[in-house]
Structures are given as structure tokens and as C-alpha cells.
Motif scaffolding. Structure first.
Motif, PDB file in Angstrom:
ATOM      1  N   SER A 145     126.141  56.244  86.110  1.00  0.00           N
ATOM      2  CA  SER A 145     126.813  57.377  86.751  1.00  0.00           C
ATOM      3  C   SER A 145     125.958  58.635  86.751  1.00  0.00           C
ATOM      4  O   SER A 145     126.301  59.618  87.395  1.00  0.00           O
ATOM      5  CB  SER A 145     128.143  57.673  86.033  1.00  0.00           C
ATOM      6  N   GLY A 146     124.863  58.637  85.998  1.00  0.00           N
ATOM      7  CA  GLY A 146     124.004  59.808  85.896  1.00  0.00           C
ATOM      8  C   GLY A 146     124.267  60.660  84.670  1.00  0.00           C
ATOM      9  O   GLY A 146     123.752  61.762  84.557  1.00  0.00           O
ATOM     10  N   LYS A 147     125.047  60.131  83.730  1.00  0.00           N
ATOM     11  CA  LYS A 147     125.445  60.942  82.567  1.00  0.00           C
ATOM     12  C   LYS A 147     124.265  61.315  81.669  1.00  0.00           C
ATOM     13  O   LYS A 147     124.158  62.454  81.230  1.00  0.00           O
ATOM     14  CB  LYS A 147     126.562  60.264  81.777  1.00  0.00           C
ATOM     15  N   SER A 148     123.366  60.379  81.408  1.00  0.00           N
ATOM     16  CA  SER A 148     122.228  60.692  80.537  1.00  0.00           C
ATOM     17  C   SER A 148     121.287  61.693  81.196  1.00  0.00           C
ATOM     18  O   SER A 148     120.847  62.657  80.552  1.00  0.00           O
ATOM     19  CB  SER A 148     121.463  59.417  80.168  1.00  0.00           C
ATOM     20  N   ALA A 149     120.976  61.483  82.458  1.00  0.00           N
ATOM     21  CA  ALA A 149     120.080  62.414  83.165  1.00  0.00           C
ATOM     22  C   ALA A 149     120.699  63.812  83.227  1.00  0.00           C
ATOM     23  O   ALA A 149     120.003  64.818  83.053  1.00  0.00           O
ATOM     24  CB  ALA A 149     119.773  61.894  84.572  1.00  0.00           C
ATOM     25  N   TYR A 150     122.004  63.888  83.452  1.00  0.00           N
ATOM     26  CA  TYR A 150     122.687  65.180  83.487  1.00  0.00           C
ATOM     27  C   TYR A 150     122.623  65.858  82.110  1.00  0.00           C
ATOM     28  O   TYR A 150     122.310  67.049  82.009  1.00  0.00           O
ATOM     29  CB  TYR A 150     124.139  64.992  83.922  1.00  0.00           C
ATOM     30  N   ALA A 151     122.894  65.095  81.059  1.00  0.00           N
ATOM     31  CA  ALA A 151     122.841  65.651  79.700  1.00  0.00           C
ATOM     32  C   ALA A 151     121.425  66.124  79.373  1.00  0.00           C
ATOM     33  O   ALA A 151     121.241  67.169  78.745  1.00  0.00           O
ATOM     34  CB  ALA A 151     123.318  64.606  78.692  1.00  0.00           C
TER      35      ALA A 151
END
Length: 186
Positions: A15-21
């Protein structure tokens, strides 16, 4: 009690959670400590490639801590008023507690103690903390008691961390959706 600056980033797989964090961590002026929770089984080449993709994306000047079952201890050791700590991710940490690659799972009481200690460490944290976790409870009830147990435990853990957090973001198809703060009644 809320941590001074605790952001919880949730989302499904890819979902892109790590890149966003990681972008959140990089955008602050504090030195960043990345606490990785993945434990790789010796024969899991595909998962090792996923971990390597995460490593390649992180700036080299970030400090790295590879946490074991004592995530609370890793957080406390890295914490400080002038620090930013990114923990990625609770999903893998909990899987390591419940279903470790070596098969030496913690007892229910020992697992609960680890969860409680981590929650307490988050509540006491002085620096900026960003925590990543999967939201896996949006589908059907899984088959198998062990899988249901894991989904239930992760859902409960996510609720506990969200309650402590000053901000909760749900990632959907690479887009951040702010869930908290909100004006909804508590």
C-alpha cells in the motif's frame, strides 16, 4: 497517555506504508534510527529480497537496529528528545513472537508481557516515533485457528497503538488517508 509525537502508519500489503513512513522520517530535522523487526528464515530468498529493497531505499546515514522479541528494549535504547525512530513493522514483529522461524514461540503470558512492554515504551517515548503495521482485518475471517489468532492479536495490537498515537494514517493505493486526529467521538 499519548506520546509527544507518535505517528502510526497502517495499510495493506504494497500500500506504500513503509515508503510513506520513510518520507515522514526523512522530512524531520532529527537523526533517524530505523528499527527493523523482520527475521528472515535461512531458506526464504524471496523475503530476503524484500528486505534488501527496504535497505536500498533507506539513507545510509540512518542508524539501524535489528530488533528481536524485545522491541520495547530496542525503542528505549534508541529514544531521546532529539531522535526520530521509525519502527517497521509490527506485523512482522508479532509474527515473530507468535510463529518464529525457529519454532520457539513465546507462551501466551510471555507474548502479552512483550506487547505490554512495547506499549509502555511507546507511551514513555520522548522523541518522534513512527510505527508501521499492516491492516489485515479488512477481509474475510481466515480459515484455521492459528491464522485467526494472529489476525485477532494484530488487530488488538493495532488498536492499542492507534489509541496512543497522536496521528494515524491509513495508506490506500499509495495515498495517505489521515484517520487521526479526527473529530469523531472517542
Amino acid at each position: 497517555m499519548n506520546s509527544r509525537d507518535l505517528t502510526f502508519v497502517l495499510g495493506g500489503a504494497r500500500s506504500g506504508k513503509s515508503a510513506y513512513a520513510e518520507r515522514l522520517a526523512a522530512s524531520n530535522a532529527r537523526p533517524v534510527t530505523y528499527i527493523a523487526t523482520a527475521r528472515i528464515a535461512a531458506d526464504d530468498d524471496e523475503f530476503a529480497q524484500r528486505v534488501e529493497q527496504h535497505r536500498a531505499r533507506r539513507p545510509e546515514h540512518w542508524q539501524l537496529i535489528e530488533a528481536d522479541a524485545d522491541l520495547a528494549g530496542a525503542l528505549r535504547g534508541a529514544d531521546g528528545d532529539d531522535r526520530c525512530i521509525l519502527i517497521d513493522c509490527l506485523t512482522l514483529w508479532l509474527a515473530g513472537l507468535i510463529c518464529p522461524p525457529d519454532g520457539a514461540a513465546l507462551s501466551g503470558d510471555a507474548c502479552a508481557a512483550r506487547l505490554n512492554a512495547f506499549e509502555a515504551a511507546l507511551a514513555e517515548a520522548r522523541g518522534k516515533v513512527i510505527v508501521v503495521s499492516n491492516e489485515i482485518g479488512l477481509g474475510v475471517v481466515p480459515l484455521g485457528a492459528q491464522t485467526r489468532h494472529y489476525v485477532d492479536e494484530l488487530g488488538r495490537l493495532n488498536q492499542r497503538i492507534a489509541a496512543l498515537s497522536t496521528q494515524v494514517t491509513l495508506m490506500v493505493a499509495g495515498l495517505p488517508m489521515i484517520v487521526k486526529p479526527s473529530s469523531a467521538p472517542k
